[in-house]
Design a protein around this motif. Structure first.
Motif, PDB file in Angstrom:
ATOM      1  N   ASP A 158      72.693  95.226  62.145  1.00  0.00           N
ATOM      2  CA  ASP A 158      71.180  95.409  61.681  1.00  0.00           C
ATOM      3  C   ASP A 158      70.218  94.326  62.793  1.00  0.00           C
ATOM      4  O   ASP A 158      68.951  94.510  62.926  1.00  0.00           O
ATOM      5  CB  ASP A 158      71.730  94.937  60.147  1.00  0.00           C
ATOM      6  N   LEU A 159      70.714  93.463  63.074  1.00  0.00           N
ATOM      7  CA  LEU A 159      70.879  92.398  63.365  1.00  0.00           C
ATOM      8  C   LEU A 159      70.799  92.597  65.461  1.00  0.00           C
ATOM      9  O   LEU A 159      69.427  92.370  65.751  1.00  0.00           O
ATOM     10  CB  LEU A 159      71.210  91.109  63.472  1.00  0.00           C
ATOM     11  N   ARG A 160      71.223  93.796  65.951  1.00  0.00           N
ATOM     12  CA  ARG A 160      71.294  94.116  67.368  1.00  0.00           C
ATOM     13  C   ARG A 160      69.964  94.356  67.034  1.00  0.00           C
ATOM     14  O   ARG A 160      68.881  95.203  68.067  1.00  0.00           O
ATOM     15  CB  ARG A 160      72.108  94.838  66.963  1.00  0.00           C
ATOM     16  N   ALA A 161      69.847  95.587  66.053  1.00  0.00           N
ATOM     17  CA  ALA A 161      68.160  96.649  65.932  1.00  0.00           C
ATOM     18  C   ALA A 161      67.132  95.786  65.718  1.00  0.00           C
ATOM     19  O   ALA A 161      65.712  96.143  65.694  1.00  0.00           O
ATOM     20  CB  ALA A 161      68.369  97.144  64.650  1.00  0.00           C
ATOM     21  N   ARG A 162      67.277  94.919  65.276  1.00  0.00           N
ATOM     22  CA  ARG A 162      66.127  93.492  65.072  1.00  0.00           C
ATOM     23  C   ARG A 162      65.439  92.029  65.455  1.00  0.00           C
ATOM     24  O   ARG A 162      65.020  91.688  65.718  1.00  0.00           O
ATOM     25  CB  ARG A 162      65.584  93.094  63.323  1.00  0.00           C
ATOM     26  N   THR A 163      66.500  92.189  66.761  1.00  0.00           N
ATOM     27  CA  THR A 163      66.205  91.325  67.202  1.00  0.00           C
ATOM     28  C   THR A 163      66.628  91.652  69.430  1.00  0.00           C
ATOM     29  O   THR A 163      67.179  92.596  69.836  1.00  0.00           O
ATOM     30  CB  THR A 163      67.593  90.152  67.578  1.00  0.00           C
ATOM     31  N   PRO A 164      66.160  90.877  70.014  1.00  0.00           N
ATOM     32  CA  PRO A 164      66.130  90.761  71.050  1.00  0.00           C
ATOM     33  C   PRO A 164      67.077  90.693  71.891  1.00  0.00           C
ATOM     34  O   PRO A 164      67.171  91.253  73.282  1.00  0.00           O
ATOM     35  CB  PRO A 164      65.012  90.672  72.412  1.00  0.00           C
ATOM     36  N   HIS A 165      68.550  90.367  71.458  1.00  0.00           N
ATOM     37  CA  HIS A 165      69.209  89.609  72.036  1.00  0.00           C
ATOM     38  C   HIS A 165      70.369  90.335  72.192  1.00  0.00           C
ATOM     39  O   HIS A 165      70.528  91.345  71.359  1.00  0.00           O
ATOM     40  CB  HIS A 165      69.769  88.140  71.749  1.00  0.00           C
TER      41      HIS A 165
END
Length: 258
Positions: A53-60
């Motif tokens: 979920d966070l991969r899809a929402r952050t540029p990191h």
């Protein structure tokens, strides 16, 4: 070289329902991270699905070593700023053995270590994301010693949820050779407590008013210019209903000295 390191316990998915369920919190967690503009992120309590979920929402770019349950202590970094030199995971257990319930711990614990190289300065340093055990005092102390002693020489960052306050033995073990970024900071912003709960609404909360400093950024070879604890949600609201997690994120602005 300057960089901002953020440590954030985002709380496991599947523990809570309603407004504090992960599906209701994940966008708020991502919004808080975006607002902090971190160069490096150390997460705790992050199952593999949560990391997706966070991969899809952050540029990191994210580094994780899932066990049979999923990732627990992933590290994210700005891929335009840094390149990954190497990465590994080790158990917080004797000899770094993975999947072991060590000492008096409640669960197996794992640390993630990523070595980063600044693309401009070529400076290289490891970042360790860790989550010490919540129940076992011996496991916390021995785990702190283990993580500290497994650091290579030179600049280093250790960030995460240590499940202890600054008057406890694990903190003393870390600060034998590392600097607490809060105490070393030229400027300190925000509240002291990093664990704040959900106002007693989470399934395992004993009290709505249990507030402690449990989350840290320890460093070696860096000067801490600014230290901040982010209170509340993306809009700054610190009411329990607006909290993205039961922990507040800690941000340390660092400048290399070595």
């Amino acid at each position: 070289m300057t960089l901002r390191v953020v440590a954030y316990n985002v709380r496991y998915a599947g523990l809570d329902e309603g407004s504090i369920a992960w599906e209701r919190r994940r966008d708020r967690v991502a919004d808080v991270l975006a607002g902090l503009e971190p160069d490096v992120i150390a997460l705790q309590e992050c199952w593999h699905g949560q990391l997706d979920d966070l991969r899809a929402r952050t540029p990191h770019e994210w580094v994780a070593f899932p066990d049979e349950n999923g990732s627990h202590t992933p590290v994210g970094f700005d891929p335009e700023r840094f390149e990954r030199v190497d990465a590994t995971a080790f158990g917080i257990a004797p000899d770094g053995e993975l999947g072991v319930v060590a000492w008096d711990a409640a669960f197996p614990r794992v640390a993630t270590r990523v070595t980063l190289r600044d693309r401009e300065t070529q400076a290289t340093f490891p970042v360790v994301s860790l989550h010490l055990d919540h129940r076992g005092s011996e496991a916390r102390l021995e785990g702190a010693r283990l993580v500290r002693d497994r650091l290579p020489d030179g600049p280093a960052v250790v960030a995460g949820d240590c499940n202890c306050t600054p008057d406890a033995p694990p903190y003393a073990a870390f600060t034998e050779s590392l600097s607490d970024s809060r105490r070393a900071a030229g400027e300190t912003v925000g509240p002291r407590a990093t664990y704040v709960g959900f106002g007693g609404r989470a399934h395992d909360e004993d009290s709505p008013a249990d507030r402690r400093r449990l989350d840290y950024v320890f460093t070696r070879g860096f000067e801490t210019r600014r230290y901040a604890v982010h209170a509340g949600g993306a809009d700054g609201d610190d009411e329990p209903a607006g909290r993205p997690s039961d922990h507040r994120p800690v941000a340390a602005d660092l400048a290399a000295t070595d």
